[in-house]
Each structure stands twice: as C-alpha cells, then as structure tokens.
Design a protein around this motif. Sequence first.
Motif, mmCIF file in Angstrom:
data_model
loop_
_atom_site.group_PDB
_atom_site.id
_atom_site.type_symbol
_atom_site.label_atom_id
_atom_site.label_comp_id
_atom_site.label_asym_id
_atom_site.label_seq_id
_atom_site.Cartn_x
_atom_site.Cartn_y
_atom_site.Cartn_z
ATOM 1 N N SER A 226 51.577 63.255 87.713
ATOM 2 C CA SER A 226 50.988 62.084 87.073
ATOM 3 C C SER A 226 50.674 62.450 85.637
ATOM 4 O O SER A 226 50.317 63.582 85.339
ATOM 5 C CB SER A 226 49.694 61.682 87.760
ATOM 6 N N PHE A 227 50.790 61.487 84.761
ATOM 7 C CA PHE A 227 50.502 61.701 83.355
ATOM 8 C C PHE A 227 49.399 60.765 82.898
ATOM 9 O O PHE A 227 49.375 59.598 83.289
ATOM 10 C CB PHE A 227 51.750 61.381 82.510
ATOM 11 N N LEU A 228 48.530 61.274 82.053
ATOM 12 C CA LEU A 228 47.647 60.398 81.301
ATOM 13 C C LEU A 228 48.103 60.563 79.864
ATOM 14 O O LEU A 228 47.990 61.644 79.287
ATOM 15 C CB LEU A 228 46.192 60.841 81.469
ATOM 16 N N PHE A 229 48.700 59.521 79.321
ATOM 17 C CA PHE A 229 49.406 59.641 78.060
ATOM 18 C C PHE A 229 48.662 58.851 76.995
ATOM 19 O O PHE A 229 48.555 57.636 77.088
ATOM 20 C CB PHE A 229 50.820 59.074 78.244
ATOM 21 N N VAL A 230 48.122 59.571 76.022
ATOM 22 C CA VAL A 230 47.291 58.907 75.032
ATOM 23 C C VAL A 230 48.014 58.852 73.699
ATOM 24 O O VAL A 230 48.435 59.871 73.172
ATOM 25 C CB VAL A 230 45.966 59.673 74.841
ATOM 26 N N THR A 231 48.166 57.664 73.150
ATOM 27 C CA THR A 231 48.667 57.545 71.779
ATOM 28 C C THR A 231 48.308 56.171 71.247
ATOM 29 O O THR A 231 48.116 55.229 72.018
ATOM 30 C CB THR A 231 50.185 57.778 71.684
ATOM 31 N N HIS A 232 48.192 56.073 69.918
ATOM 32 C CA HIS A 232 47.886 54.759 69.345
ATOM 33 C C HIS A 232 49.165 53.976 69.100
ATOM 34 O O HIS A 232 49.124 52.813 68.755
ATOM 35 C CB HIS A 232 47.109 54.931 68.032
ATOM 36 N N ASP A 233 50.315 54.647 69.287
ATOM 37 C CA ASP A 233 51.583 54.030 68.924
ATOM 38 C C ASP A 233 52.123 53.205 70.095
ATOM 39 O O ASP A 233 52.570 53.751 71.098
ATOM 40 C CB ASP A 233 52.567 55.151 68.550
ATOM 41 N N MET A 234 52.076 51.887 69.973
ATOM 42 C CA MET A 234 52.470 51.021 71.078
ATOM 43 C C MET A 234 53.945 51.188 71.435
ATOM 44 O O MET A 234 54.328 51.027 72.583
ATOM 45 C CB MET A 234 52.187 49.555 70.732
ATOM 46 N N SER A 235 54.784 51.528 70.439
ATOM 47 C CA SER A 235 56.207 51.638 70.781
ATOM 48 C C SER A 235 56.469 52.886 71.624
ATOM 49 O O SER A 235 57.410 52.908 72.409
ATOM 50 C CB SER A 235 57.080 51.606 69.529
ATOM 51 N N VAL A 236 55.622 53.904 71.496
ATOM 52 C CA VAL A 236 55.745 55.067 72.379
ATOM 53 C C VAL A 236 55.367 54.674 73.805
ATOM 54 O O VAL A 236 56.041 55.026 74.766
ATOM 55 C CB VAL A 236 54.874 56.240 71.871
ATOM 56 N N HIS A 237 54.305 53.889 73.938
ATOM 57 C CA HIS A 237 53.923 53.426 75.273
ATOM 58 C C HIS A 237 55.039 52.610 75.910
ATOM 59 O O HIS A 237 55.311 52.735 77.097
ATOM 60 C CB HIS A 237 52.657 52.568 75.202
ATOM 61 N N ALA A 238 55.685 51.776 75.101
ATOM 62 C CA ALA A 238 56.768 50.952 75.625
ATOM 63 C C ALA A 238 57.866 51.833 76.209
ATOM 64 O O ALA A 238 58.526 51.455 77.168
ATOM 65 C CB ALA A 238 57.334 50.071 74.512
ATOM 66 N N THR A 239 58.036 53.027 75.647
ATOM 67 C CA THR A 239 59.116 53.895 76.095
ATOM 68 C C THR A 239 58.727 54.745 77.301
ATOM 69 O O THR A 239 59.546 54.956 78.186
ATOM 70 C CB THR A 239 59.531 54.844 74.947
ATOM 71 N N VAL A 240 57.490 55.251 77.351
ATOM 72 C CA VAL A 240 57.182 56.223 78.413
ATOM 73 C C VAL A 240 56.221 55.741 79.495
ATOM 74 O O VAL A 240 56.323 56.216 80.622
ATOM 75 C CB VAL A 240 56.610 57.554 77.851
ATOM 76 N N SER A 241 55.305 54.838 79.177
ATOM 77 C CA SER A 241 54.231 54.569 80.136
ATOM 78 C C SER A 241 54.649 53.556 81.192
ATOM 79 O O SER A 241 55.357 52.598 80.896
ATOM 80 C CB SER A 241 52.989 54.051 79.401
ATOM 81 N N ASP A 242 54.190 53.782 82.437
ATOM 82 C CA ASP A 242 54.399 52.797 83.491
ATOM 83 C C ASP A 242 53.343 51.708 83.394
ATOM 84 O O ASP A 242 53.599 50.540 83.647
ATOM 85 C CB ASP A 242 54.275 53.449 84.868
ATOM 86 N N ARG A 243 52.136 52.134 83.042
ATOM 87 C CA ARG A 243 51.016 51.203 82.991
ATOM 88 C C ARG A 243 50.221 51.586 81.765
ATOM 89 O O ARG A 243 50.156 52.766 81.399
ATOM 90 C CB ARG A 243 50.157 51.400 84.238
ATOM 91 N N VAL A 244 49.637 50.608 81.067
ATOM 92 C CA VAL A 244 48.906 50.907 79.837
ATOM 93 C C VAL A 244 47.511 50.302 79.910
ATOM 94 O O VAL A 244 47.349 49.168 80.368
ATOM 95 C CB VAL A 244 49.647 50.347 78.588
#
Lengths: 342, 269
Positions: A226-244
Amino acid sequence: MQTEALLRSPDIVVEPTLTVERLKAYYTTKAFGIDRDIRAVDDISLTVAKGEVYGVAGESSSGKTSLIKTIVGAIRPPLHVVGGTVRFNFGGQTYDIYDLKPDELQAIRWRHLSYIMQGSMNVLNPVRRIKHSFYDFAFPHMGLGRATFWDRVRDHLRKLDLDPGVLDSYPHQLSGGMRQRTTIALATVCTPEFIVADEPTTALDVIVQRDVLTMLRDIQRDLGSSFLFVTHDMSVHATVSDRVGIVYAGRLVEEADTPTLFRSARHPYTQHLVASLPKIGDTTRRASLSGRPPSLADPPPGCRFHPRCPLAMDVCSKEVPPLVSIAPRHRVACFAVTGAPS
Amino acid sequence: MSLLLDIDHVGKTFTQGGLLSRRSIEAVKDISLQIEAERPEILSVVGESGSGKSTLAAMVLGQQLPTRGRVLFDGVDVASIRSGADRRAFMAKVQPVLQNPFEAFNPLKRVDRYLFATAANFMAATGKPTRQEIEARVDRALVEVGLTLAEVRGRFPHELSGGQLQRTAIARALIPDPRLLVADEPVSMVDASLRMSIVNLFSSLRDRLGLSIIYITHDLATAYYISDRIIIMKKGEVVERGNAREVLDNPQHPYSIALKNAVLTPDFA
C-alpha cells in the motif's frame, strides 16, 4: 479492485492496512507566557486498503507533511498528538502506533513501513558510499547474513534497472533522477507492506519524473504494497493514485476514487484545483482563487475554506462541515453539497 | 524595427579544476535570440535541469558575461557596461524575478524596505525623491500586481503567503518601469491554488504595460498557456523554437517529443 471485491464478500473481512481515526496533532509553542496551537492535523480519518495507492493532495503548509509524520510515528516536539489513533495491519497483526514501545516501533520500521523522502540528497550520507547507506538502513531489519544481504540488494537494484555499481558511488556522482531511484530502491529493499512517499518527484524535471513514477508504480504492483502518496501536483495524482484525499488547512475536505475526483469533484476547493490545471492543447483562461491559504495558528471559524469559497453560506462561518459519504467511496465536507444542518 | 534584446551567437563555458586537471563545461553553446521592442511578448525557455536555462538568464541580466558572442540590450552590449550610472540605467530596464520568494527576501527584514529602497535608488537618478513620491511609486507597482501598500507595509516575509510574496517580488521588479522581466521558475514554489494567479498576472502585465517577459520553466503546460514564443533547450543548445502553440501542438525534434510525452495529463474524459 480485488481488495474491493474481497471487502464486499460477507465471509472474509479484510482489515485495511492503515486505519486513521479522528487524528489530531498540533504544534504547541510557548513563548512569553503565550501558548499557541498550530492545528496542522485536525480530525482526520482515513483508511488505506491493502495494495492501494492513496494520494494526499493539498498546498504547502496545509499539513500534509505533519499528517505523514503523525502516521509513521515520527513525532518530535513541538508537534504532539492530541487525539485519535493510527493502526496498521501487517499480516493479520494489528499495531497501534502510539501504543508501541520505541524498540517495537523500530522493529516494524523499514521492515513493514518505509518512507521515501522528498530531498534524496538529504537521505543519502554525502560523505559515504551508497552501500553504507544501504547497510545502515536495511541490514538490521532483514535478519540475513552479510553475503545473502548483498545478493538481495544487488538483485533488487537489477530488478529496478539500476546498475549495482551505484553501490560504490558517492551520492554527488549520481544525477538527481538516479539518486531518487536509489532512494526508492533503499526504501523498498525490505519489501515493506506500507510505503509513505512524500513529494518523491517534486525536484525532478518532467522526463525523469515520468521514469520515477513508472518505477514506483511497477514496484507497487510487484510487491502489492500500500502507498500513501503525498504531492501537491494534481497531475501526478492523476497518474499514480487510486484514491485521492484533498487536505485543506489541516482537514480532509474531499476524498474519492481518482477518476471520480477529476470528473465530478463536489467540494469547491477540489473543483478549483482540478479546473485550474493548465493543459497542452487547451488555451481557455484559467481562473485563479482569490484570497490566501489560511494560517493554521488562527484558522477561520467554521469551514476553513469559507472566506475564499464562491458558495459560502451563513452556516459555513459558524459550523464545521463534517466529512459525509455522498456516494460509495466518495466523501465530502461541504454544506453546499450535503445540505446545511437544520 | 528595433530590437529590445538581441542575443547574438552567445556561448558560456565554465572551467573547473586547477592547472593540471582543468575541465570545461559548455553550459550554453551558440544561442541566438531576438525580442522586438514594439511587440511585447512572453518567451518561454523550456528544458531539463542542467540544460543551461538559468545560465542564459544570468547572461541576459548581466550577472554572467558570455565567453562567446554578445548580448545587446537596446543596442548596447551588456558586457560593455562599466560605470555605476550606466549599470543602474540598464538594471532599471531589465529586472529579475526569482524562483523562491522565501529565499529572495531576508526573513529578518520587513518586505516593504526592499520596495522603498528599490524606489529610492532608481528615483535618485532624477533628483532626490520625497517620502510621498517613493510611497506613491511603490503603491502604484503593488496595485499593478493586485496588492496595496497597506497590505504589505511593515510585514515580514513569513507573514505573507507564498503567492503574496511572489507578487511583492514582481512588484519590486516593476518599480523602475522595466521593459524586460527575466523570471526563473517563478511558479515552481507557489501553491497550486495561487499558481494560475501569478501566471495570469504575467499575461496581464504584457498586455497592459507592454512588458516583455522571459519565462524560464520546465512546466510545459503553463508555458503553453501563457507564452507567445518558446525555445526548447537541451545541453546548452536550442533544439526547437517557434510559436509556442505550434511547437507544443506538433513538436518536431525527438527531444521536444519526449518532453511533451512525459507531461502528465490529468485527463479522465
């Protein structure tokens, strides 16, 4: 998807890998007889399922890093936990982070729970070769003999397309992208079940960023962590995160599956974040939000977004909107969406 | 047609090491670039880290002298500026905006002192200004960026948000009525919700004040959004240049294509 199916089936109850309940952590400073609380983490509840990438988005000083620190139990004064619990579930065993003794915490760190930090230069000791960093971080946690340990490290590096020769280099001899990939290799060499990544690609340029993100995604699929992925960049979330989850001024204001969040966000702040992303091939004017991010020392009463919110009502400045489920896996804290309390 | 900025086959080589182990690094190799005086524009300089973007900016600002070629501003070779008065006159026309506003301002100094000092320095060229004149000038520059002197007066950097501080930095650059701003990654440290307000500010400064802006970034999406022309740099060389929209819609050079493909698109439609 698999975990979701498991969760729905009645006979198997899968406890999420991470459960955070009503977590509150403040920075308390005392100077000249005046106490000040900086409410960096204020009443946050969330869960991360096994094999899920949970993204945390929010602007700087919204409390993202404080949230991570409290979740992994790296709490140093003046930060202290005021309330709430953080529970991890590793292989069926539950660990309450705040009930563990320091040596028990030490034992699960790196083995089960690891951390990829923002500045890769600050993780690797600049005056020692990279192999020493691997030895210092990972060796005590793996319980292997020296020879097997180094074999394992080399295999792991090869799997991540890194030349095992990096072990003999100093950090300054590697490029920024290589260094960040080495840090990721370091954080994943013990195949931990839970990995926290704090802005892992922020300092990198676009091409390197894409490589590093692809690598992270591959590792995550490979290990099933499981990952907890923190970034302010929404386009990074669009690429890697399942849920935001969107954090604003220390509170979670919206949480949804990534496609839902980008297509049909309900909170006005999230809507603004998504709408303000510039895109190549689209020249329509992007609006900017007025006002400034609130100070956490003296946040606005009620909903902390209300001074900047286009939908603000009277109740927003008086009461704090609760985080309410409006659809499966979609929670929002906004009176304009969930209706004002009567 | 007169040129505001004429970068004429400029190169910069840094040498490293001593007598026996001398190495030289060509940060910028033979770049030519012109900005016309009558047509204000936003020119984006895009490239990976280490591609020589910031070295190019430093040469335009006169902070680094080129080892080859010339940088002409308004027909005057930047390298030939010697006297203090000439330098001040040049600096009044070309102003920088730095990447991180929190590092640009001394944390122990009130922000308005930078503004007053800048105004006093540049107004001193035409006789000693009074306090009211200085304040009026500062206020005018702040209004240009959507702030007022009342909001900024007496504040320390930590009392302002990143966006406000970056606006203040831009206002400071506007005080001497420059013709060219050199902005080196001006939004990479600014919060997502405020980023677009800075970017929109740049295009309104171009339209209202007729200011040309060299916008250095590695964010292709904002470059596409605001710039008129773009140059894409790799290892000190320009690999592609042209109208920003045309270049990014249809890149030709393999590196530009790779750059565009690496951009993460938040597309779920």
